[in-house]
Design an enzyme around this catalytic site. Sequence first.
Site, mmCIF file in Angstrom:
data_model
loop_
_atom_site.group_PDB
_atom_site.id
_atom_site.type_symbol
_atom_site.label_atom_id
_atom_site.label_comp_id
_atom_site.label_asym_id
_atom_site.label_seq_id
_atom_site.Cartn_x
_atom_site.Cartn_y
_atom_site.Cartn_z
ATOM 1 N N LYS A 127 52.787 -4.014 49.013
ATOM 2 C CA LYS A 127 53.033 -2.836 49.841
ATOM 3 C C LYS A 127 52.556 -3.090 51.263
ATOM 4 C CE LYS A 127 52.355 0.749 46.276
ATOM 5 N NZ LYS A 127 53.698 1.356 46.336
ATOM 6 N N ARG B 262 56.282 2.121 35.443
ATOM 7 C CA ARG B 262 57.235 2.279 34.332
ATOM 8 C C ARG B 262 57.009 1.218 33.252
ATOM 9 N NH1 ARG B 262 62.233 1.771 38.279
ATOM 10 N NH2 ARG B 262 60.656 2.708 39.608
HETATM 11 N N1 BES Z 1 52.686 4.197 42.701
HETATM 12 C C1 BES Z 1 53.937 4.018 43.327
HETATM 13 C C2 BES Z 1 54.646 5.338 43.636
HETATM 14 C C3 BES Z 1 53.986 6.215 44.664
HETATM 15 C C4 BES Z 1 54.310 6.101 45.998
HETATM 16 C C5 BES Z 1 53.066 7.185 44.283
HETATM 17 C C6 BES Z 1 53.711 6.905 46.944
HETATM 18 C C7 BES Z 1 52.455 7.997 45.215
HETATM 19 C C8 BES Z 1 52.776 7.870 46.547
HETATM 20 C C9 BES Z 1 54.844 3.202 42.416
HETATM 21 O O1 BES Z 1 54.223 2.246 41.631
HETATM 22 C C10 BES Z 1 55.799 2.466 43.304
HETATM 23 O O2 BES Z 1 55.354 1.664 44.059
HETATM 24 N N2 BES Z 1 57.086 2.771 43.177
HETATM 25 C C11 BES Z 1 58.084 2.146 43.936
HETATM 26 C C12 BES Z 1 59.240 1.808 43.034
HETATM 27 C C13 BES Z 1 60.269 0.881 43.645
HETATM 28 C C14 BES Z 1 59.656 -0.471 43.934
HETATM 29 C C15 BES Z 1 61.443 0.745 42.699
HETATM 30 C C16 BES Z 1 58.510 3.110 45.039
HETATM 31 O O3 BES Z 1 58.541 4.313 44.803
HETATM 32 O O4 BES Z 1 58.783 2.644 46.140
HETATM 33 MN MN MN Z 2 53.952 0.374 42.612
#
Ligand code: BES
Ligand code: MN
Length: 497
Positions: free
Chosen positions: A276, A350
């Site tokens: 990230k 997931r």
């Molecule tokens: N934990 C994150 C989702 C999230 C983002 C929660 C912001 C709270 C605040 C999750 O693991 C994630 O990174 N999801 C990705 C999925 C994508 C890579 C398909 C996302 O939402 O960008």
């Molecule tokens: Mn994530």
Amino acid sequence: MLLEIQVRAAQALELTADVLVVGIFQTGGKGALPPSLKQIDEALGGALAKLMAREEFSGKRDQTIALSTLGRIGAEKLMVVGLGDRRSLGAPEVRTFAAKAARGANVDKAASLAIALPGGLETELRAVGEGLELGAYRFTKYLTGDRKPKRSLATVTLGLASRPKPNARSLVSIGQQVGSAVNFSRDLSNEPPNVIYPETFATAAEALAKANGLRVQVFDFKEIRRRGMKLIDAVGRGSSREPRFIHMSWTPKGAKRKLVFVGKGITFDTGGISIKPAAGMGEMKHDMSGAANVVALMAAVAAVKPKVEVHAIASCAENMPDGDAYRPGDIWGSLDGKTVEIVNTDAEGRLVLADALAYARSLDPDLIVDNATLTGACMVALGSTTAGWYASHDDAAREFAAALKQSGESMWRMPLLEELRDQIKSEVADVKQAGDRYGGSITAALFLREFAGTGRWIHCDIAGPASVDRPTGWSQTKGATGHAVLTFLALIERSSR
Ligand code: BES
Ligand code: MN
Ligand code: ZN
């Protein structure tokens, strides 16, 4: 520590505390002073009536008047708070009112609070107890010296219009235990990721189970691998903090139904190899909120003692980049047996849920409910104060919608759109881990469905509320909610009837 709460019949003027809060129903005509305020107004030489007239106070919900009493009544500070229309006032609104009173008291550095409740609210004392604990919540354990609050709210007197019923105390007390269960979830979520990681999360769950007489099993990394939870292995292997899988249960005799609650427990989400951006990454300490919710739920269950079998499953791992971390392009098996093509190591939630759902299915429940800070896409869709939820069957959806109505928590039903299913088809494995950007919350839900089976299943994407309902979050803006815990508890209590 819980607040010390007293309940007795009292007129507003008789109550003594640092802060006095008087709840007032909305009146048709403006200006008429409700009887509970008449005596106070006299003691204040008419200052209250004057202020209320100038601020056009009509008792609309959330309308607030605050003034210093200069010591002329038993409280240094007086707050008059509108409760709105009597008929539209239910438990969630009463909870919010009580939470605001408690939060206001802490903001005013008060140690004691008195609340004058208008007649008719005697039946909502549990909601009052919940709200007081939720509103008094602060996360201050890492503040030292001047930063440490010198005083916090400790005692509350509830002044009722009539003599309290015999069950008044126990209603308040159950409410307090429910509120403090939600606060336990907030604590776990607010703890920094160097303190709460899978192992310490499991220790906290074990301590909670012990304190509440609940059964708990913790699988360490060896056991996770031995059982074939390959997706938890994939996510957790990049961290020196090993994953943990936690199963808590409440199994009363004569239970009519069996409900299983599942939570995503990523104690820190760097994104892994698909790392990230730096900005805001610290927020990802909250990525275990779903797991914290199901553990906390069990404390509330122990307080309420429903005739329903309840299981909580927390799937915990830390998502880090490392020489041994999983990668995009990997293909991993799963507890269920299906193979998964990894496309983005940041879609880790997931994966740990997939194994947890397969495990949940093996308990043969009437309903599985999972909750997870799963996708940014859900926040794009609904904003950061409302969670999204999905249901596999419409009858399960009706049940969940009724629980939501009872809890007052903000969640919006989302569709499991079949036409988006193509996005998670893989050429090299049974299923692809993630789809593209559009419909990201829905394709995540469709992926989970592959592992939840064909039974009744509810999925909650709580990414938004989980990052807002924190130290100064909802208890300040929306009054009080337990973002999902209160709804899950309502669901359990409804199915024990
Ligand atoms: N934990 C994150 C989702 C999230 C983002 C929660 C912001 C709270 C605040 C999750 O693991 C994630 O990174 N999801 C990705 C999925 C994508 C890579 C398909 C996302 O939402 O960008
Ligand atoms: Mn994530
Ligand atoms: Zn995550």
